[in-house]
Design an enzyme around this catalytic site. Structure first.
Site, mmCIF file in Angstrom:
data_model
loop_
_atom_site.group_PDB
_atom_site.id
_atom_site.type_symbol
_atom_site.label_atom_id
_atom_site.label_comp_id
_atom_site.label_asym_id
_atom_site.label_seq_id
_atom_site.Cartn_x
_atom_site.Cartn_y
_atom_site.Cartn_z
ATOM 1 N N HIS A 4 0.651 -1.220 0.044
ATOM 2 C CA HIS A 4 -0.019 0.179 -0.086
ATOM 3 C C HIS A 4 0.955 1.356 -0.038
ATOM 4 O O HIS A 4 0.365 2.319 -0.209
ATOM 5 C CB HIS A 4 -1.007 -0.107 1.244
ATOM 6 C CG HIS A 4 -1.935 -1.050 1.102
ATOM 7 N ND1 HIS A 4 -2.836 -0.974 0.144
ATOM 8 C CD2 HIS A 4 -2.628 -1.885 2.080
ATOM 9 C CE1 HIS A 4 -3.495 -2.018 0.322
ATOM 10 N NE2 HIS A 4 -3.537 -2.587 1.559
ATOM 11 N N ASP A 40 -3.824 -10.722 -1.672
ATOM 12 C CA ASP A 40 -4.183 -10.080 -0.392
ATOM 13 C C ASP A 40 -5.699 -9.763 -0.443
ATOM 14 O O ASP A 40 -6.293 -9.166 -1.485
ATOM 15 C CB ASP A 40 -3.225 -8.971 -0.289
ATOM 16 C CG ASP A 40 -3.613 -8.517 1.136
ATOM 17 O OD1 ASP A 40 -4.539 -7.754 1.623
ATOM 18 O OD2 ASP A 40 -2.601 -8.377 2.087
ATOM 19 N N HIS A 58 -6.867 -7.085 0.232
ATOM 20 C CA HIS A 58 -7.125 -5.395 0.023
ATOM 21 C C HIS A 58 -6.274 -5.300 -1.251
ATOM 22 O O HIS A 58 -5.297 -5.918 -1.605
ATOM 23 C CB HIS A 58 -6.390 -4.596 1.263
ATOM 24 C CG HIS A 58 -7.136 -4.971 2.641
ATOM 25 N ND1 HIS A 58 -6.574 -6.131 3.371
ATOM 26 C CD2 HIS A 58 -7.975 -4.416 3.193
ATOM 27 C CE1 HIS A 58 -7.386 -6.047 4.545
ATOM 28 N NE2 HIS A 58 -8.240 -4.863 4.143
ATOM 29 N N ASP A 89 -5.509 -12.589 4.514
ATOM 30 C CA ASP A 89 -6.483 -12.010 4.971
ATOM 31 C C ASP A 89 -8.077 -12.246 4.337
ATOM 32 O O ASP A 89 -8.990 -11.537 4.923
ATOM 33 C CB ASP A 89 -6.068 -10.320 5.336
ATOM 34 C CG ASP A 89 -5.636 -9.728 4.108
ATOM 35 O OD1 ASP A 89 -5.415 -10.264 3.100
ATOM 36 O OD2 ASP A 89 -5.243 -8.751 4.283
#
Length: 392
Positions: free
Chosen positions: A138, A174, A176, A263
């Protein structure tokens, strides 16, 4: 002599810890390494531990000099007002990514490990490399975001492009969206970014839609597979298989760099995807197959997110290494859904865990509630699959 796979771990990467109550806890690394050792799949001699921190100029391949200087300066700044202003300017005074003492060294150590993994594979020292502390996807060139300060994946990709001129496929699993890596290469036709994640309609960072395809010469080298909340194993794996196979066949990379945030599991507290450990055995198996089919085996795997640090992350990351090394335990787990975890590992860590540790490598699916809207979710994901690959 070419090693089949290298396990890379920089000891200073365990210092990347924001505070005791923060969900990003580097003990995940220790738990995974200990689980692999107890399983007989990793020995101390198998671990390559870099004894250096990469030169700051390498970080500048991705990050602006004023940002890196600010991260360093925060360690020495005594004036609390100036410190607060500096931290806020560069995204280091948020609840997600607060500054802590020693941040530059710890974040640089993580970038060092990912660079070492990339160099090992591209130089021919190893076919595969795994750096579980990496995957901080990120971070942006000029600011921190989403627990991430230096974008080690982007740094490794820039290094590969600069030194080897190789075409890189970046695969992000991931939950995200891999936004920092995507935007770093949004106009680069020789870096293809692929991310499969919970739709940004409901989850941080709010991006990663199918219409994000790149710009200028990079248009068509960016792919996003946003999934509906509460997607389960079958639809997740179908969406991944349908899209990633078409993407890699079209792009034809020289090397794969994969980010393995774990996740998307039903137990994870920071998302709404509802998968089990099954996808975390299948993901590395699929990427391993594709690496040998398309890139001569060149595959670099990084860690990433994962916030059920006791029940999920150690098993998921261990499964990457078991697959990468063709360890017989990988096949045994696939054949026997009740393949037990090492008893010594469970007994060692149970007292620190806030939940009972799992007994087996795979999940007891009775502990994961069935989603009643499964059919609707699956159909919506299929519609998105078609949009993602419609130009291929």
């Amino acid at each position: 002599m070419v090693s089949n796979a290298l396990f890379i771990h920089h000891s200073d990467s365990t210092g990347y810890k924001f505070h005791d109550d923060h969900p990003f806890d580097p003990i995940r690394q220790t738990l995974t390494i200990d689980l692999l050792k107890e399983a007989g799949a990793l020995a101390d001699d198998d671990i390559l531990s870099p004894d250096y921190i990469l030169d700051e100029a390498v970080i500048h391949l991705v990050h602006r000099a004023d940002y890196v200087q600010a991260v360093k300066q925060l360690d020495d700044e005594d004036d609390p007002r100036r410190k607060a202003v500096l931290a806020e300017q560069f995204g280091l005074q948020t609840e997600d990514t607060p500054f802590f003492a020693g941040l530059h060294k710890a974040a640089s150590a993580i970038a060092t490990g990912s660079l070492e993994a990339a160099e090992a594979v591209m130089s021919g020292k190893a076919l595969h490399a795994f750096h579980l502390a990496g995957g901080l996807h990120h971070a942006f060139p000029d600011r921190a975001s989403g627990f991430c300060v230096y974008n080690d994946a982007s740094i490794a990709i820039k290094h590969i492009r600069q030194k080897y001129g190789a075409r890189v496929l970046y695969v992000d699993t991931d939950v995200h969206h891999g936004d920092g890596v995507q935007w770093s290469f949004y106009d680069d036709p020789d870096v293809c970014t692929y991310s499969i994640h919970e739709t940004g309609k409901y989850l941080f960072p709010g991006t990663g839609f199918a219409f994000e395809k790149g710009v200028d010469k990079g248009y068509g080298a960016c792919f996003n597979m946003p999934l509906e909340p509460f997607t389960e194993d079958d639809s997740w794996l179908e969406s991944f298989n349908v899209t990633i196979r078409r993407v890699i066949d079209s792009f034809k990379p020289d090397v794969i760099i994969s980010q393995h945030g774990c996740d998307a599991h039903a137990f994870d507290p920071l998302s709404h995807i509802h998968c089990s450990m099954r996808i975390y055995q299948e993901i590395p198996a699929i990427l391993h197959e594709l690496a040998h089919a398309y890139t001569g085996g060149r595959w670099i795997a990084l860690g990433g997110g994962g916030y059920d640090i006791w029940r999920v992350v150690p098993r998921a990351w261990s499964l990457i290494w078991l697959e990468m090394t063709d360890h017989p335990l990988a096949a045994a787990i696939r054949d026997n859904k009740r393949s037990p975890l090492p008893r010594a590992w469970r007994e060692r860590w149970q007292a620190q865990s806030d939940a009972p540790l799992p007994e087996n490598w795979q999940d007891d699916l009775s502990a994961i509630p069935v989603i009643p809207r499964r059919g609707i979710i699956t159909e919506q994901n299929r519609l998105t699959q078609a949009i993602v690959i419609q130009d291929l």
